[in-house]
Design an enzyme around this catalytic site. Structure first.
Site, short mmCIF file in Angstrom:
data_model
loop_
_atom_site.label_atom_id
_atom_site.label_comp_id
_atom_site.label_asym_id
_atom_site.label_seq_id
_atom_site.Cartn_x
_atom_site.Cartn_y
_atom_site.Cartn_z
N LEU A 141 0.82 -1.22 0.00
CA LEU A 141 0.00 0.00 0.00
C LEU A 141 0.85 1.26 0.00
O LEU A 141 0.45 2.29 -0.49
CB LEU A 141 -0.89 0.03 1.25
CG LEU A 141 -1.97 -1.03 1.40
CD1 LEU A 141 -2.61 -0.95 2.77
CD2 LEU A 141 -3.03 -0.86 0.31
N GLY A 151 6.75 4.10 4.55
CA GLY A 151 7.03 5.22 5.43
C GLY A 151 8.39 5.03 6.07
O GLY A 151 9.14 4.12 5.69
N ALA A 152 8.70 5.86 7.06
CA ALA A 152 10.00 5.79 7.71
C ALA A 152 10.17 4.44 8.41
O ALA A 152 11.26 3.90 8.51
CB ALA A 152 10.11 6.92 8.73
N PHE A 153 9.08 3.89 8.91
CA PHE A 153 9.08 2.64 9.66
C PHE A 153 9.38 1.44 8.77
O PHE A 153 10.04 0.50 9.15
CB PHE A 153 7.69 2.51 10.29
CG PHE A 153 7.46 1.32 11.16
CD1 PHE A 153 7.66 1.41 12.53
CD2 PHE A 153 7.01 0.14 10.63
CE1 PHE A 153 7.42 0.31 13.34
CE2 PHE A 153 6.76 -0.96 11.44
CZ PHE A 153 6.97 -0.86 12.80
N GLY A 154 8.87 1.51 7.56
CA GLY A 154 9.04 0.39 6.62
C GLY A 154 7.88 0.35 5.64
O GLY A 154 7.19 1.35 5.47
N VAL A 214 4.18 -0.74 4.06
CA VAL A 214 2.83 -1.03 4.55
C VAL A 214 2.13 -1.88 3.50
O VAL A 214 2.12 -1.53 2.31
CB VAL A 214 2.03 0.27 4.80
CG1 VAL A 214 0.65 -0.05 5.36
CG2 VAL A 214 2.78 1.19 5.76
N LYS A 239 2.28 -3.31 8.82
CA LYS A 239 3.52 -2.53 8.69
C LYS A 239 4.69 -3.47 8.95
O LYS A 239 4.74 -4.09 10.01
CB LYS A 239 3.55 -1.39 9.72
CG LYS A 239 2.76 -0.19 9.28
CD LYS A 239 3.08 1.00 10.17
CE LYS A 239 2.39 2.24 9.65
NZ LYS A 239 2.87 3.46 10.30
N ASP A 255 2.99 13.43 16.23
CA ASP A 255 3.28 13.51 14.79
C ASP A 255 1.98 13.70 14.00
O ASP A 255 1.78 13.09 12.96
CB ASP A 255 4.01 12.23 14.35
CG ASP A 255 4.65 12.38 12.97
OD1 ASP A 255 4.81 13.52 12.50
OD2 ASP A 255 4.98 11.35 12.36
P1 ATP Z 1 5.98 7.92 8.39
O1 ATP Z 1 5.78 6.53 8.93
O2 ATP Z 1 7.36 8.15 7.99
O3 ATP Z 1 5.35 8.98 9.24
P2 ATP Z 1 3.82 7.69 6.61
O4 ATP Z 1 2.86 8.06 7.68
O5 ATP Z 1 3.55 8.20 5.23
O6 ATP Z 1 5.28 8.04 6.99
P3 ATP Z 1 3.17 4.99 6.97
O7 ATP Z 1 2.30 5.25 8.14
O8 ATP Z 1 4.18 3.94 7.13
O9 ATP Z 1 3.98 6.15 6.46
O10 ATP Z 1 2.19 4.69 5.74
C1 ATP Z 1 2.63 4.69 4.40
C2 ATP Z 1 1.40 4.62 3.51
O11 ATP Z 1 0.77 3.35 3.68
C3 ATP Z 1 0.32 5.64 3.87
O12 ATP Z 1 0.53 6.83 3.22
C4 ATP Z 1 -0.94 4.96 3.40
O13 ATP Z 1 -1.13 5.15 2.04
C5 ATP Z 1 -0.64 3.49 3.65
N1 ATP Z 1 -1.19 3.05 4.94
C6 ATP Z 1 -0.60 3.11 6.15
N2 ATP Z 1 -1.37 2.60 7.11
C7 ATP Z 1 -2.50 2.21 6.50
C8 ATP Z 1 -3.73 1.62 6.96
N3 ATP Z 1 -3.92 1.33 8.24
N4 ATP Z 1 -4.69 1.37 6.06
C9 ATP Z 1 -4.51 1.67 4.74
N5 ATP Z 1 -3.39 2.23 4.24
C10 ATP Z 1 -2.40 2.50 5.10
#
Ligand code: ATP
Length: 505
Positions: A185, A188-191, A193, A244, A335
């Protein structure tokens, strides 16, 4: 035999254990309590006779295989932190099996409640058989479950401790084998998704018994029951989830923190936050299993669809509601930004990314932070302080993002230093974007108050945006997320958040 224990099923012995021979003849107990030697087994035992911290990839792989087999059993708690085990084992004789390290080597041990304390007994795996130090000369078993059965049914005392009831691991501790990844999907910084599916175990009686002793207070996954994809296996069903996958290798301390955080976050259940279902910490990569936000992230949504102002207003109210809920549970998000707002099936906002959250405190101070500075309040820049009121500041920045339809990051065209100067300055750090409804513009202004005490609470913001809504459930109370969270008392955001999908741009 104890009824809860009786559901403990037998497992097949682990696969390849390197050079050691597999089972030859099953050990029989001799009349005199001694045992026959196992034919064909080598003398070398797994993880024994090695210098401290010396690792052997073959042994490590063999051990990982053993743990993969054990995780099928609910009494196996994997890498569950010691402290958590103490809270799970409540009554005399309660026990579980877990993985830990002894002098740098991975081991499996039995933890048992005995005379108000929890004692830990390392299992010995020698010549393809399991035993314990005080049984080493008399009893050996090919499977851990056989050893446990003997200890329970024969009431064999381990330094005074008698095993009575196997305590199942809590639902928030998810085996990797229960997770299937479907498609990526985002990242992000964590890895990464992924969209995935989670196997859910619903074996009637056993489930009830498990809940009695181990299930956390809130039944988070059931809240997403509508997302069940039906029964694919007898007694089991699947739930669509977001997974994640954590980047890199985790240390023991990181893994423990990860498990504890998931435990706390699982208790947070609200229509405007992404529910954390649990974590899979037993293997690499560590995974966190979340509620799937069906409409993805708000930033992409507003870029793709022509959202009418009413819908943008709806997003701001949803975000305020989710934040009001979090702050009432003493969770500081740290955040909050448009990138962390996702959209559920009804296009309702779901606040995500609790990776930086802290719970149970009204204020925290950090020395180093990896937060994008454009969302930070002046006191965070100056002193490293985070509080609900710094979340309120970040909410105002998020409002700016929503009403610019997330076209740019805040303070466009400015360097970080220039943005910092504006945040620290006396004037409003940013103006409401053109077309912002007056009520939102005024809220932004109030949230940008330099004095945190003069900023409104999230409950007050929600009341201003939704005067008819009862926000009393969100008034801060003297409690932390460790106390049971009732889902029912929150106003129905599902009802208020249901809005029609606007036409495509
Ligand atoms: P960071 O973790 O660095 O703050 P981020 O918030 O963009 O960055 P993630 O939370 O890891 O990164 O999510 C990356 C992408 O994955 C999101 O932009 C979204 O499109 C998708 N995503 C994350 N969590 C979900 C979820 N629970 N349901 C659907 N899509 C998700």
């Amino acid at each position: 035999m104890n009824s809860e224990y009786s559901k403990v099923r037998s497992i097949r012995r682990p696969v390849s254990l390197g050079k050691r021979s597999q089972r030859s003849t099953r050990t029989k107990k001799k009349k005199g309590g001694d045992e026959e030697k196992t034919q064909g087994a080598t003398k070398k035992s797994l993880f024994s006779h090695r210098a401290k911290n010396e690792t052997n990839p073959e042994e490590t792989e063999a051990f990982a295989n053993i743990c993969r087999c054990l995780i099928e059993h609910r009494w196996y708690h994997g890498v569950m932190p010691r402290g958590e085990i103490s809270t799970l084992l409540e009554d005399e004789g309660d026990f579980c099996v877990r993985k830990t390290t002894e002098r740098g080597k991975p081991i499996v041990c039995i933890s048992v409640k005995c005379q108000k304390e929890v004692r830990h007994f390392p299992l010995v795996f020698e010549n393809g058989q399991w035993t314990l130090k005080n049984l080493i000369k008399t009893r050996r078993f090919y499977e851990v479950v056989e050893l446990l059965n003997a200890l329970v049914t024969e009431k064999i005392a381990l330094s005074g401790a008698i095993l009575v009831r196997a305590v199942p691991r809590p639902d928030y501790y998810i085996p990797h084998s229960d997770i299937s990844l479907i498609c990526k999907l985002g990242e992000g910084a964590f890895g990464e998704v992924w969209k995935g599916s989670l196997k859910r175990h619903e074996d009637g009686k056993a489930k009830k018994a498990e809940e009695k002793s181990a299930a956390p207070s809130s039944a988070a996954p059931s809240s997403a029951g509508s997302a069940l994809s039906g029964n694919s296996e007898k007694g089991k069903s699947r739930l669509y989830v977001a997974v994640k996958k954590m980047k890199g290798n985790a240390t023991k301390a990181m893994t423990e923190e990860f498990v504890m955080e998931a435990k706390l976050m699982r208790q947070l259940v609200h229509p405007n936050i992404v529910t954390v279902y649990g974590v899979a910490p037993s293997e690499e990569p560590l995974m966190i299993v979340l509620e799937l936000a069906g409409n993805g992230c708000l930033k992409s949504y507003v870029a793709k669809y022509q959202c009418p102002p009413d819908q943008l207003l709806q997003f701001t109210a949803d975000a305020a509601r989710g934040m009001a809920y979090l702050s009432s549970k003493l969770v500081i998000h740290r955040d909050l930004a448009a990138r962390n707002l996702l959209l559920g099936t009804f296009v309702e906002v779901k606040i995500s990314d609790f990776g930086l959250s802290s719970s149970g405190k009204t204020e925290i101070k950090v020395k180093q932070m990896k937060v994008p500075i454009r969302w930070l309040a002046p006191e965070t820049l100056e002193e490293g302080v985070f509080s609900t009121k710094t979340d309120v500041w970040a909410y105002a920045v998020t409002l700016w993002e929503i009403f610019t339809r997330c076209q740019t990051d805040p303070y466009p065209g400015l360097t970080n230093q220039q943005a910092k100067d504006l945040i620290r300055g006396d004037a409003l750090p940013m103006n409401p974007p053109e077309g912002t409804p007056p009520i939102v513009a005024k809220i932004m202004e109030d949230c940008f108050n330099k004095n945190p005490d003069d900023r409104p609470s999230f409950a007050a913001i929600l009341k201003r945006l939704r005067p008819d809504e009862d926000v009393s459930a969100y008034e801060p109370k003297d409690q932390s997320v460790t106390s049971p969270v009732k889902r029912a008392n929150a106003p129905s955001a599902e009802q208020s958040a249901r809005s029609k999908r606007p036409s495509r741009k």
